[in-house]
Enzyme design. Structure first.
Site, PDB file in Angstrom:
ATOM      1  N   CYS A  10       3.264   8.596   1.257  1.00  0.00           N
ATOM      2  CA  CYS A  10       3.845   7.651   2.214  1.00  0.00           C
ATOM      3  C   CYS A  10       4.008   6.330   1.460  1.00  0.00           C
ATOM      4  O   CYS A  10       3.025   5.747   1.006  1.00  0.00           O
ATOM      5  CB  CYS A  10       2.871   7.517   3.386  1.00  0.00           C
ATOM      6  SG  CYS A  10       3.386   6.347   4.629  1.00  0.00           S
ATOM      7  N   CYS A  52       1.861  -2.328  15.741  1.00  0.00           N
ATOM      8  CA  CYS A  52       1.791  -1.964  14.319  1.00  0.00           C
ATOM      9  C   CYS A  52       1.124  -3.091  13.516  1.00  0.00           C
ATOM     10  O   CYS A  52       1.535  -4.250  13.609  1.00  0.00           O
ATOM     11  CB  CYS A  52       3.209  -1.719  13.796  1.00  0.00           C
ATOM     12  SG  CYS A  52       3.288  -1.414  12.030  1.00  0.00           S
ATOM     13  N   CYS A 103       6.913  -5.091  15.648  1.00  0.00           N
ATOM     14  CA  CYS A 103       6.478  -4.169  16.705  1.00  0.00           C
ATOM     15  C   CYS A 103       5.015  -4.491  17.022  1.00  0.00           C
ATOM     16  O   CYS A 103       4.178  -4.527  16.119  1.00  0.00           O
ATOM     17  CB  CYS A 103       6.636  -2.720  16.268  1.00  0.00           C
ATOM     18  SG  CYS A 103       8.335  -2.315  15.776  1.00  0.00           S
ATOM     19  N   CYS A 116      -0.768   5.856  10.338  1.00  0.00           N
ATOM     20  CA  CYS A 116       0.480   5.218  10.746  1.00  0.00           C
ATOM     21  C   CYS A 116       0.228   3.861  11.353  1.00  0.00           C
ATOM     22  O   CYS A 116      -0.551   3.721  12.290  1.00  0.00           O
ATOM     23  CB  CYS A 116       1.201   6.055  11.808  1.00  0.00           C
ATOM     24  SG  CYS A 116       1.544   7.723  11.317  1.00  0.00           S
ATOM     25  N   GLU A 155       0.824  -1.210   0.000  1.00  0.00           N
ATOM     26  CA  GLU A 155       0.000   0.000   0.000  1.00  0.00           C
ATOM     27  C   GLU A 155       0.857   1.259   0.000  1.00  0.00           C
ATOM     28  O   GLU A 155       1.986   1.255   0.478  1.00  0.00           O
ATOM     29  CB  GLU A 155      -0.900   0.013   1.252  1.00  0.00           C
ATOM     30  CG  GLU A 155      -1.908  -1.133   1.240  1.00  0.00           C
ATOM     31  CD  GLU A 155      -2.837  -1.158   2.451  1.00  0.00           C
ATOM     32  OE1 GLU A 155      -4.003  -1.529   2.289  1.00  0.00           O
ATOM     33  OE2 GLU A 155      -2.390  -0.803   3.564  1.00  0.00           O
ATOM     34  N   CYS A 171       6.484  -6.627   7.024  1.00  0.00           N
ATOM     35  CA  CYS A 171       7.628  -6.119   7.776  1.00  0.00           C
ATOM     36  C   CYS A 171       8.074  -7.192   8.756  1.00  0.00           C
ATOM     37  O   CYS A 171       7.240  -7.902   9.321  1.00  0.00           O
ATOM     38  CB  CYS A 171       7.236  -4.853   8.546  1.00  0.00           C
ATOM     39  SG  CYS A 171       8.637  -4.053   9.389  1.00  0.00           S
TER      40      CYS A 171
HETATM   41  N1  SAH Z   1       9.611   0.602   9.813  1.00  0.00           N
HETATM   42  C1  SAH Z   1       9.747   2.027   9.825  1.00  0.00           C
HETATM   43  C2  SAH Z   1       8.757   2.777   8.960  1.00  0.00           C
HETATM   44  C3  SAH Z   1       7.312   2.359   8.947  1.00  0.00           C
HETATM   45  S1  SAH Z   1       6.202   2.820  10.228  1.00  0.00           S
HETATM   46  C4  SAH Z   1       9.683   2.549  11.234  1.00  0.00           C
HETATM   47  O1  SAH Z   1       9.325   1.802  12.127  1.00  0.00           O
HETATM   48  O2  SAH Z   1      10.039   3.711  11.450  1.00  0.00           O
HETATM   49  C5  SAH Z   1       6.074   4.553  10.340  1.00  0.00           C
HETATM   50  C6  SAH Z   1       5.793   5.009  11.769  1.00  0.00           C
HETATM   51  O3  SAH Z   1       4.479   4.618  12.225  1.00  0.00           O
HETATM   52  C7  SAH Z   1       6.766   4.403  12.768  1.00  0.00           C
HETATM   53  O4  SAH Z   1       7.198   5.407  13.646  1.00  0.00           O
HETATM   54  C8  SAH Z   1       5.898   3.408  13.481  1.00  0.00           C
HETATM   55  O5  SAH Z   1       6.396   3.062  14.734  1.00  0.00           O
HETATM   56  C9  SAH Z   1       4.599   4.128  13.540  1.00  0.00           C
HETATM   57  N2  SAH Z   1       3.460   3.265  13.890  1.00  0.00           N
HETATM   58  C10 SAH Z   1       3.335   1.952  13.654  1.00  0.00           C
HETATM   59  N3  SAH Z   1       2.157   1.494  14.123  1.00  0.00           N
HETATM   60  C11 SAH Z   1       1.523   2.547  14.652  1.00  0.00           C
HETATM   61  C12 SAH Z   1       0.252   2.709  15.279  1.00  0.00           C
HETATM   62  N4  SAH Z   1      -0.573   1.691  15.426  1.00  0.00           N
HETATM   63  N5  SAH Z   1      -0.071   3.945  15.709  1.00  0.00           N
HETATM   64  C13 SAH Z   1       0.774   4.986  15.539  1.00  0.00           C
HETATM   65  N6  SAH Z   1       1.966   4.890  14.949  1.00  0.00           N
HETATM   66  C14 SAH Z   1       2.349   3.683  14.524  1.00  0.00           C
END
Ligand code: SAH
Length: 369
Positions: free
Chosen positions: A121, A135, A132, A362, A108, A128
């Site tokens: 974006c 996410c 985390c 995000c 996406e 991934c």
């Molecule tokens: N892998 C990279 C880029 C992708 S995520 C990274 O982790 O930086 C982009 C941002 O969205 C990251 O800061 C991630 O931690 C954040 N993110 C992921 N899941 C989220 C959620 N459920 N709510 C808010 N931010 C989130």
């Protein structure tokens, strides 16, 4: 600082699509012309069509002799991404696109229009591997790396859609790129750096988007951050810190077990020193998990100590993902958190959260077919 990089940086070319023009640099394009028995000047002509006119179909490249077009299409323009659907929200100013790669892989990208800019974006991997727990993308695991051209073509499509007035708000220009879609960009290091070069080089080598308007966001793969600093690019580095202490970060961002907070911040400082750019710290604020006043104080203190004035904190209200027990911090808690970080001398603001109703905010990108 040239210790051999661990394997995590360049997973194998498993299931990669065939070579595309956007995978190649200027020398590669000329070599490809030679292999096709075409004169070298055609290399830049075709690249100007792709990067300048945003044209990916050789049949439409009217400055190419008709007899040449099929050959060029076959050698340099294999089908890469097909739009499965577009979903819009925020009055049309946010648009998510679900793409299907040629092997069926789903990914996406999200386009966000603001009064003064348009930000795309983009995804650097399908899925991934960083796991985390808050996410959505992290839950499903890694499908595969995207090729350079698959990353670059997300940009071409969005730029063309904006130019052609296909996005609410009338014709416009794509100005900003953030590697904050699916995937960990620094785990697909070589292809991402090539994509950054294509995105930022002027035509015929790229789209000519300013390096200053490109953000590469990472979980904090410290050696790769240092390597990126040595590329001498002036893109913005964003580090997804989410908490200043190792104990909690070991669970929120599991790769912390390998590169803990202090190492990540040292690498971030090296990046700031080399690039002259402020580093962004991403902090998804989660109710009763990482939103305590003492964590705000610790964050402010650690950042001020390592990065001085070359840092900015972006607080992202957590976007709850399906099945998760976590939620965003209440607004008064968020305000107090931001106040305390600012008080430590570290600029801190709350990120606006577009795209929530269409699971485009995000961490919500999950590419459900
Ligand atoms: N892998 C990279 C880029 C992708 S995520 C990274 O982790 O930086 C982009 C941002 O969205 C990251 O800061 C991630 O931690 C954040 N993110 C992921 N899941 C989220 C959620 N459920 N709510 C808010 N931010 C989130």
């Amino acid at each position: 600082m040239t210790a051999p990089l661990p394997l995590v940086f360049d997973a194998p070319r498993r299931g990669m699509p065939p070579r595309h023009l956007a995978d190649l640099d200027a020398d590669g394009r000329r070599a490809a012309m030679e292999a096709l028995g075409l004169p070298k000047f055609r290399a830049d002509q075709i690249a100007r069509q792709y990067y300048g006119r945003l044209q990916a179909d050789p049949e439409q490249m009217t400055d190419l002799p008709e007899a040449m077009r099929a050959k060029v299409a076959e050698a340099l323009f294999p089908p890469l991404l097909t739009a499965v659907r577009h979903i819009a929200c925020d009055d049309g100013s946010t648009r998510k696109t679900l793409w299907k790669a040629n092997d069926g892989t789903l990914l996406e990208s999200v386009l966000m229009r603001y009064p003064d800019r348009a930000t795309l974006c983009i995804s650097s991997q399908a899925g991934c591997g960083m796991a985390c727990p808050f996410c959505a993308t992290g839950q499903a695991g890694l499908t595969r790396n995207l090729s350079t051209a698959e990353i670059v073509d997300q940009v071409r499509s969005a730029a063309a859609a904006l130019r052609d007035g296909e996005v609410a708000g009338g014709p416009g220009r794509l100005s900003n790129i953030v590697f904050m879609g699916m995937g960990e960009p620094l785990a697909n290091y070589r292809r991402v750096v090539s994509a950054v070069r294509r995105i930022t080089s002027p035509s015929p080598d790229g789209f000519g988007i300013s390096q200053r308007n490109v953000v590469v966001s990472t979980v904090g793969l410290a050696p790769a951050i240092r390597k990126l600093a040595d590329e001498d690019l002036s893109v913005t580095l964003a580090v997804s810190l989410h908490t200043p202490d190792d104990e909690l970060r070991d669970t929120l961002v599991p790769v912390n077990n390998r590169w803990p907070v202090a190492e990540v911040l040292d690498a971030a400082r090296y990046y700031a020193d080399k690039s002259g750019r402020r580093v962004s710290i991403e902090y998804a604020l989660i109710r009763d998990i990482n939103d305590q006043p003492w964590r705000a104080d610790m964050l402010g203190k650690k950042l001020h100590k390592t990065l001085g004035s070359r840092v900015h904190v972006n607080v992202i209200p957590l976007n709850p993902t399906p099945g998760s027990k976590w939620d965003a911090a209440p607004k008064p808690v968020e305000r107090e958190f931001v106040r305390r970080v600012n008080e430590a001398g570290v600029p801190c603001t709350v990120r606006d959260t577009r795209g929530q109703e269409i699971a485009a905010a995000c961490g919500q990108l999950a590419a459900e077919g």
